[in-house]
Write a protein that holds these residues in place. Sequence first.
Motif, short mmCIF file in Angstrom:
data_model
loop_
_atom_site.label_atom_id
_atom_site.label_comp_id
_atom_site.label_asym_id
_atom_site.label_seq_id
_atom_site.Cartn_x
_atom_site.Cartn_y
_atom_site.Cartn_z
N UNK A 39 0.82 -1.21 0.00
CA UNK A 39 0.00 0.00 0.00
C UNK A 39 0.85 1.26 0.00
N UNK A 40 1.93 1.22 -0.79
CA UNK A 40 2.77 2.41 -0.94
C UNK A 40 2.08 3.40 -1.86
N UNK A 41 2.44 4.67 -1.73
CA UNK A 41 1.91 5.69 -2.63
C UNK A 41 2.59 5.55 -4.00
N UNK A 42 2.01 6.19 -5.01
CA UNK A 42 2.60 6.15 -6.35
C UNK A 42 3.99 6.78 -6.34
N UNK A 43 4.16 7.85 -5.58
CA UNK A 43 5.47 8.50 -5.48
C UNK A 43 6.49 7.57 -4.84
N UNK A 44 6.06 6.83 -3.83
CA UNK A 44 6.98 5.90 -3.16
C UNK A 44 7.38 4.76 -4.09
N UNK A 45 6.42 4.29 -4.89
CA UNK A 45 6.73 3.23 -5.86
C UNK A 45 7.73 3.76 -6.90
N UNK A 46 7.48 4.98 -7.39
CA UNK A 46 8.41 5.57 -8.36
C UNK A 46 9.79 5.76 -7.76
N UNK A 47 9.83 6.11 -6.48
CA UNK A 47 11.13 6.28 -5.82
C UNK A 47 11.87 4.94 -5.76
N UNK A 48 11.14 3.86 -5.48
CA UNK A 48 11.76 2.53 -5.46
C UNK A 48 12.26 2.14 -6.85
N UNK A 49 11.47 2.48 -7.87
CA UNK A 49 11.89 2.19 -9.25
C UNK A 49 13.14 2.98 -9.62
N UNK A 50 13.26 4.19 -9.08
CA UNK A 50 14.42 5.02 -9.42
C UNK A 50 15.73 4.42 -8.92
N UNK A 51 15.63 3.49 -7.95
CA UNK A 51 16.83 2.84 -7.42
C UNK A 51 17.33 1.73 -8.34
N UNK A 52 16.49 1.32 -9.31
CA UNK A 52 16.92 0.26 -10.23
C UNK A 52 16.89 0.70 -11.69
N UNK A 53 16.34 1.90 -11.97
CA UNK A 53 16.18 2.25 -13.38
C UNK A 53 17.53 2.32 -14.09
N UNK A 54 17.56 2.05 -15.40
CA UNK A 54 18.83 1.96 -16.12
C UNK A 54 19.54 3.30 -16.17
N UNK A 55 20.85 3.25 -16.03
CA UNK A 55 21.65 4.46 -16.18
C UNK A 55 21.66 4.86 -17.64
N UNK A 56 21.83 6.12 -17.89
CA UNK A 56 21.76 6.64 -19.25
C UNK A 56 23.08 7.32 -19.63
N UNK A 57 23.34 7.33 -20.91
CA UNK A 57 24.50 8.05 -21.45
C UNK A 57 23.93 8.98 -22.52
N UNK A 58 23.57 10.17 -22.11
CA UNK A 58 22.90 11.06 -23.04
C UNK A 58 22.99 12.50 -22.56
N UNK A 59 22.89 13.43 -23.48
CA UNK A 59 22.84 14.85 -23.15
C UNK A 59 21.46 15.40 -23.50
N UNK A 60 20.47 14.52 -23.60
CA UNK A 60 19.12 14.91 -23.99
C UNK A 60 18.53 15.93 -23.03
N UNK A 61 17.97 17.00 -23.59
CA UNK A 61 17.24 17.95 -22.76
C UNK A 61 16.03 17.27 -22.14
N UNK A 62 15.36 16.41 -22.94
CA UNK A 62 14.17 15.72 -22.44
C UNK A 62 14.48 14.84 -21.24
N UNK A 63 15.71 14.29 -21.19
CA UNK A 63 16.08 13.44 -20.06
C UNK A 63 16.12 14.26 -18.78
N UNK A 64 16.71 15.44 -18.86
CA UNK A 64 16.77 16.32 -17.69
C UNK A 64 15.39 16.73 -17.23
N UNK A 65 14.53 17.07 -18.18
CA UNK A 65 13.16 17.44 -17.84
C UNK A 65 12.42 16.27 -17.21
N UNK A 66 12.63 15.07 -17.77
CA UNK A 66 11.97 13.87 -17.26
C UNK A 66 12.36 13.61 -15.81
N UNK A 67 13.65 13.62 -15.53
CA UNK A 67 14.12 13.36 -14.17
C UNK A 67 13.65 14.44 -13.21
N UNK A 68 13.68 15.69 -13.67
CA UNK A 68 13.27 16.79 -12.80
C UNK A 68 11.79 16.69 -12.44
#
Length: 333
Positions: free
Chosen positions: A250-279
């Motif tokens: 019964x975690x919140x959606x934000x808590x689930x996303x935070x857990x996913x952020x601990x395993x999400x794939x690392x990126x090699x990019x200078x994409x502006x969209x990547x920065x916006x996405x993470x922010x």
Amino acid sequence: MKRINIGKYTLIPRQNQSHAEWLSTRQEGIGGSDTGTVLNVNEYCSITELFYQKLGRTPPVDLSENAAVHYGNVLEPIILNESQYFDIKGKENNHLKNMKEGRKLASHVEFDYMIINNDFPWIISNVDGLGFYDKNVTKQDLVDQVNNGQMPCPDYVVEIKTMDSFVRDKFEDGMRPDYPIQVKTYCTAFLEQNKDLYGMIYKWCYDKTLTATHVELDQQSIVDILTKTKDLYELIKVGKNVIKEGYKLKLSEDEIDQNLSEIHPDFITSLVSQGQFLSNNFLAKEYVKKNQTVLGDEEDLKLGIRHQQILKETKKLTAEKTSISNHFKMKLT
């Protein structure tokens, strides 16, 4: 949804398939147009964004009202037909003279099925067309082969691209770097049918020019495509379990996303969209969390610091575990 099994192939008919059904099936695996993102050569999307899209945590970009995508879809069958008359060794637009003279050079035939090779079932291919040196092959011939339990054996895979001339001129070889990766992914599905298979990309620009590029399939590309896409596919499965467990707890959606952020794939990019996405999805929320005041003692502080260290170590160990697991799985396939 109907599926046709032919040997090691699974085919999913696209005829009468709704857009929603098509998208749903693509979500089950990694598509050819995803592979450039997986290999970090797509300037419009990062592997981090793709990870969350495949998990349904963020919606894919809505291109339903994008004019370039619309006219690309409308023009695709026209260009596929005309590309049969194009001589790759000739100058641009040489197909016009050949069409006028009725000089067809090959058969480029739509193959109206999504393709899964069960040796690597995480890759789902949607080819624009299959190329045959035989000038008399028709779409119905391929349908008949499938209905008779025979998988077509193309001489090459055809990919159609439409683009503005400024996009073409942006790149040294006139082509986005993820396009060859896409057609190589499609070729990989047919390798057992034809070990000499290659790709042909026909590019029609809005300045009314048609050109073509021959794409060879090399062994290193095959290894990179199969290994990297499987790594992401396995990580997506881990992500699905994280979401499932999060709902159980019964975690919140934000808590689930935070857990996913601990395993999400690392990126090699200078994409502006990547920065916006993470922010938008993580950094802004983390800033709020980190700036909240919590009353505690020195022991709480030590535990908080240790918690952050464990999170970093866990992510590294998870990545190493996945890499080792995939190493042995590749040897067993």
